[in-house]
Design a protein around this motif. Sequence first.
Motif, PDB file in Angstrom:
ATOM      1  N   ASN A   1    -110.201  14.876  45.512  1.00  0.00           N
ATOM      2  CA  ASN A   1    -108.947  14.098  46.098  1.00  0.00           C
ATOM      3  C   ASN A   1    -108.356  12.752  45.360  1.00  0.00           C
ATOM      4  O   ASN A   1    -109.315  11.924  45.123  1.00  0.00           O
ATOM      5  N   LYS A   2    -107.250  12.631  44.977  1.00  0.00           N
ATOM      6  CA  LYS A   2    -107.010  11.372  44.319  1.00  0.00           C
ATOM      7  C   LYS A   2    -106.960  10.346  45.085  1.00  0.00           C
ATOM      8  O   LYS A   2    -107.261   9.163  44.668  1.00  0.00           O
ATOM      9  N   LEU A   3    -107.198  10.326  46.403  1.00  0.00           N
ATOM     10  CA  LEU A   3    -107.446   9.302  47.366  1.00  0.00           C
ATOM     11  C   LEU A   3    -109.022   8.605  47.295  1.00  0.00           C
ATOM     12  O   LEU A   3    -109.270   7.569  47.556  1.00  0.00           O
ATOM     13  N   LEU A   4    -109.864   9.207  46.385  1.00  0.00           N
ATOM     14  CA  LEU A   4    -111.098   8.943  46.024  1.00  0.00           C
ATOM     15  C   LEU A   4    -111.111   8.440  44.669  1.00  0.00           C
ATOM     16  O   LEU A   4    -112.265   7.985  44.303  1.00  0.00           O
TER      17      LEU A   4
ATOM     18  N   TRP B   1    -107.841   0.742  49.673  1.00  0.00           N
ATOM     19  CA  TRP B   1    -106.751  -0.160  49.922  1.00  0.00           C
ATOM     20  C   TRP B   1    -105.955   0.048  50.889  1.00  0.00           C
ATOM     21  O   TRP B   1    -105.299  -0.610  51.540  1.00  0.00           O
ATOM     22  N   THR B   2    -105.588   1.362  51.325  1.00  0.00           N
ATOM     23  CA  THR B   2    -104.665   1.894  52.422  1.00  0.00           C
ATOM     24  C   THR B   2    -105.258   1.265  53.780  1.00  0.00           C
ATOM     25  O   THR B   2    -104.759   0.996  54.439  1.00  0.00           O
ATOM     26  N   LEU B   3    -106.620   1.806  53.914  1.00  0.00           N
ATOM     27  CA  LEU B   3    -107.300   1.532  55.012  1.00  0.00           C
ATOM     28  C   LEU B   3    -107.338   0.037  55.335  1.00  0.00           C
ATOM     29  O   LEU B   3    -107.268  -0.619  56.436  1.00  0.00           O
ATOM     30  N   ASP B   4    -107.575  -0.920  54.334  1.00  0.00           N
ATOM     31  CA  ASP B   4    -107.480  -2.384  54.254  1.00  0.00           C
ATOM     32  C   ASP B   4    -106.110  -2.890  55.043  1.00  0.00           C
ATOM     33  O   ASP B   4    -106.229  -3.727  55.940  1.00  0.00           O
ATOM     34  N   ALA B   5    -105.098  -2.240  54.635  1.00  0.00           N
ATOM     35  CA  ALA B   5    -103.927  -2.721  54.992  1.00  0.00           C
ATOM     36  C   ALA B   5    -103.684  -2.225  56.835  1.00  0.00           C
ATOM     37  O   ALA B   5    -103.078  -3.152  57.539  1.00  0.00           O
ATOM     38  N   ALA B   6    -104.223  -1.182  56.829  1.00  0.00           N
ATOM     39  CA  ALA B   6    -104.308  -0.757  58.432  1.00  0.00           C
ATOM     40  C   ALA B   6    -105.172  -1.755  59.160  1.00  0.00           C
ATOM     41  O   ALA B   6    -104.723  -2.077  60.515  1.00  0.00           O
TER      42      ALA B   6
ATOM     43  N   ARG C   1    -100.052   5.739  49.679  1.00  0.00           N
ATOM     44  CA  ARG C   1     -99.490   4.547  49.505  1.00  0.00           C
ATOM     45  C   ARG C   1    -100.264   3.340  50.079  1.00  0.00           C
ATOM     46  O   ARG C   1    -100.153   2.776  50.802  1.00  0.00           O
ATOM     47  N   CYS C   2    -101.235   3.044  49.201  1.00  0.00           N
ATOM     48  CA  CYS C   2    -102.324   2.144  49.107  1.00  0.00           C
ATOM     49  C   CYS C   2    -101.596   0.706  49.150  1.00  0.00           C
ATOM     50  O   CYS C   2    -102.212  -0.327  49.137  1.00  0.00           O
TER      51      CYS C   2
END
Length: 223
Positions: A19-22, A33-38, A104-105
């Motif tokens: 998975n590219k997200l990993l 990084w996406t989760l940090d924004a959330a 969209r990180c």
Amino acid sequence: MHLLIAAAGSGRRMGADKNKLLLNLAGRAVLAWTLDAAFGAESIHWIGVVGQNKDKESIMDLVVNTSKPIQWIEGGETRQESVKRGLAALPADATQVLIHDGARCMVDPAFFDKCSEEMFSGQAVIAATPITDTIKQVDSHGLIETTLDRSVLWAAQTPQGFVVEDLKRAHIEAEIRGWSVTDDASLYERLGWPVKVLESSPSNIKVTTPFDLSVAEALLEIR
């Protein structure tokens, strides 16, 4: 505000075997990084991560000791099916939902809050940026048919926000009519329902290719 993060990505166009997200981005997984924004968005108080079970352990390892509740949701074979499953897993008190692509990180936490504020009146919203290139419409032989008016063209992004019950109805209609779409705003378009465009930063890129990964790393360096 409730947030669903679509995290069932693949590494095909990235040339990766996972998975590219990993994948690593400046020492951390792209999704981190996406989760940090959330986590940094004041308006978001619940997060659902929709992904494939083979990635569950790796993804949930990214969200230990967080201040906001995180729920894992098993996704489907398509993004459309994954969002539908995400909607079904929302808490009973969820009236509005933001949907964001995990890739969209570079999204700004304040933009999540801006979307949430615009949605208070029941308005559906979508992040987008104005097209700056000259866009050609091309036929199946690769020949130019016409030049489109870029002054009315926008590149769709996420987050996208909707009234939960309306979006559920839209997905039911899509299933009945056999519609296949790549984002939820397209369902509203087909149903003739209004969606407001909110201009987002050009830095809100979607990490899809190795080049995108390099761009994201460069953007992080100048933050």
